[in-house]
Design an enzyme around this catalytic site. Structure first.
Site, PDB file in Angstrom:
ATOM      1  CB  CYS A 385     -13.093 -15.639  -2.098  1.00  0.00           C
ATOM      2  SG  CYS A 385     -13.854 -15.721  -0.462  1.00  0.00           S
ATOM      3  CG  HIS A 510      -9.591 -12.494  -0.601  1.00  0.00           C
ATOM      4  ND1 HIS A 510     -10.502 -12.003  -1.520  1.00  0.00           N
ATOM      5  CD2 HIS A 510     -10.316 -13.150   0.344  1.00  0.00           C
ATOM      6  CE1 HIS A 510     -11.728 -12.333  -1.137  1.00  0.00           C
ATOM      7  NE2 HIS A 510     -11.646 -13.033  -0.019  1.00  0.00           N
ATOM      8  CD  GLU A 512      -8.358 -10.322  -3.828  1.00  0.00           C
ATOM      9  OE1 GLU A 512      -9.502 -10.184  -3.347  1.00  0.00           O
ATOM     10  OE2 GLU A 512      -7.857 -11.432  -4.087  1.00  0.00           O
TER      11      GLU A 512
END
Length: 535
Positions: A385, A510, A512
């Site tokens: 990001c 993102h 994650e």
């Protein structure tokens, strides 16, 4: 017909209600049941999207674009399900709905009160989750601590749920602290007794008590808790200080699934924990320690990067190594000390974050220096990001020689390499103004991103308002920057990489948020593999 499990907490916050709820979800899913999870947060914010990471920790984004509590990350990782905006309800959202209904005249001129109007709205969210998810079990965590004034409407609402649904369809599970006093070498049950007494005064008798403690509890302590909490000894579960990812296995060893099946009058459950056992084996086999330097803005509170750190650890276990994170405050990195702070780095990760005009010195330049250090020293680099934006600006400044390259989010500049997404007009409002949720990312063939994912496209979760300025893409590409992932519909850059390095890659979205214990996100997995090779 759905059955309901409500998880409350007592004595102090931070005991692991979310992990407890997630662990129960794992056991029930491994028993063949469909599970949906949600959390009620007592604060008056509509959602945590505008809250400081220092106050709240990470904001977890669901695939349908909801900005939610970090506990939803635990839920998704544990039960391996994509949750929705119905999984995180705040007092702010509840009161907003009630007030809007009052303004529309839906209460027929009646006096609007906490009971029944607010509590009915809370129950509506519980029942709506059941009807839309079609799950067998709805697990709902109540944020905060029993006795807090903010959580009282939620406690009253879940009390009413049992009245409406019947005792055999509702379980109350209470997580409470059992402190260990080192001086006397005793585990004290009194805080838990008082916490349960508080819960009883609100009309709720817990069916299961989870004793959160540093030390294993002997039978005498368990019997004492059972006696004063009005439950069977088998209904007292113990959660000691172990890695959160191991809690479900510990609950399984204490037959939590059998206790729950009896309370909810479920058919005999056959629980298959083989997948989790394989994951535990991976953890036990991971002996070598690999250090990764994480350069972030909010490192004083690691929960601000919870999904990132969990994704690194999961990828580490997949490759039979333990990941140690060296937390470096981006604001501390400057041209005088970057060599000292980042020397001996085997891998560098620059995660997401936000900034504002007038505060661009608060870490962003440090992130850029970290990107530069990794690139110039051929160190595996992964940006996420805001970290991707830093990498692109660093490349523009030092490779393309655009000295004033910057982001229009931070400062006025003639060369806004990072600029606001077209259609996302600049506004003073903060909440609900970002590009949120899943968007289709197409991967360019013969790139590292394409190789890691092993597919041409996929849906990826975004949370941002600024993007790579397409006016500069040709110049950046000619200098060697590859745009390997794109949102084709609006021609937005999603992934960048530099092919001449073993691993120099960054994503605007993102990754994650999609790591699972037995399925690490491909980008994290590739990054960790590159770090291992660089050790």
């Amino acid at each position: 017909m759905a059955k309901y499990i409500f998880v409350t907490g007592g004595v102090v916050s931070g005991l692991g209600k979310g992990i407890t709820a997630s662990s129960i979800g794992v056991l029930l899913k491994a028993s063949g049941l469909n599970v949906f999870m949600q959390k009620f947060d007592p604060y008056l914010n509509v959602d945590p999207g505008t809250m400081s990471p220092y106050q709240h920790g990470e904001v977890f984004v669901t695939t349908d674009g909801a900005e939610t509590d970090l506990d939803l990350g635990h839920y998704e990782r544990f039960i391996d399900e994509n949750l929705t905006k119905e999984s995180n309800i705040t007092s702010g959202r509840i009161y907003k709905n009630v007030i809007e209904k009052e303004r529309r005249g839906e209460y027929d001129g009646g006096t609007v009160q906490v009971v029944p109007h607010v509590t009915n709205e809370i129950k509506k969210k519980v029942y709506h989750a059941a009807s839309t998810s079609k799950a067998d079990i709805i697990i709902t965590e109540i944020g905060g601590t029993v006795g807090d004034i903010e959580s009282l409407p939620f406690i009253e609402a879940i009390r009413q749920v049992r009245m409406e649904q019947g005792r055999e369809n509702v379980i109350y599970m209470h997580v409470s602290l059992v402190p260990y006093i080192a001086a006397s070498k005793e585990s004290k049950t009194k805080p838990t007794q008082h916490s349960v007494r508080e819960l009883l005064s609100l009309g709720i008798q817990p069916d299961i008590v989870v004793a959160r403690t540093e030390q294993a509890l002997d039978d005498n302590v368990l019997e004492k808790i059972a006696l004063f909490c009005n439950i069977e000894k088998s209904n007292v579960l113990v959660a000691t200080d172990v890695a959160s990812i191991l809690w479900s296995h510990k609950m399984y060893e204490q037959n939590a699934q059998i206790v729950i099946s009896k309370l909810l009058n479920l058919k005999s459950l056959k629980t298959d924990m083989s997948e989790w056992k394989r994951f535990v084996e991976k953890i036990n086999q991971s002996q070598q320690v690999i250090e990764i330097k994480l350069v972030g803005k909010y490192i004083e509170l690691p929960d601000a990067y919870l999904s990132v750190s969990e994704s690194l650890r999961i990828a580490g276990y997949e490759n039979k190594v333990k990941i140690k994170i060296d937390w470096i405050k981006a604001e501390d990195v400057n041209k005088k000390n970057d060599q000292q702070l980042l020397k001996n780095a085997k891998g560098i990760l620059v995660p997401g974050g936000f900034d504002e005009r007038g505060f661009e010195g608060r870490g962003f330049e440090g992130k850029i220096l970290a990107c530069q250090f990794a690139r110039e020293n051929n160190i595996p680099f992964f940006g996420i990001c805001f970290g991707m934006q830093a990498a692109v600006i660093e490349f523009a400044r030092n490779v393309c020689h655009i000295q004033d390259a910057n982001s229009s989010e931070l400062t006025e500049t003639k060369n806004a390499i990072i600029d606001i997404i077209r259609g996302k007009d600049k506004t003073d409002a903060l909440g609900g103004t970002l590009r949120l949720g899943n968007y289709k990312t197409t991967f360019v063939p013969n790139t590292l991103a394409h190789k890691l994912y092993g597919k041409k496209w996929g849906f990826r979760t975004s949370r941002h308002r600024y993007e790579v300025n397409n006016d500069y893409r040709e110049q950046l590409a000619q200098a060697g920057l590859v745009f390997s992932g794109l949102y084709v519909e609006k021609n937005l850059v999603e992934v960048i990489e530099i092919p001449k390095y073993p691993f120099y890659l960054a994503a605007q979205y993102h990754p994650e948020f999609t790591s699972r214990p037995n399925k690490p996100n491909p980008l994290f997995n590739g990054f960790v593999q590159a770090v291992i090779k660089n050790k």
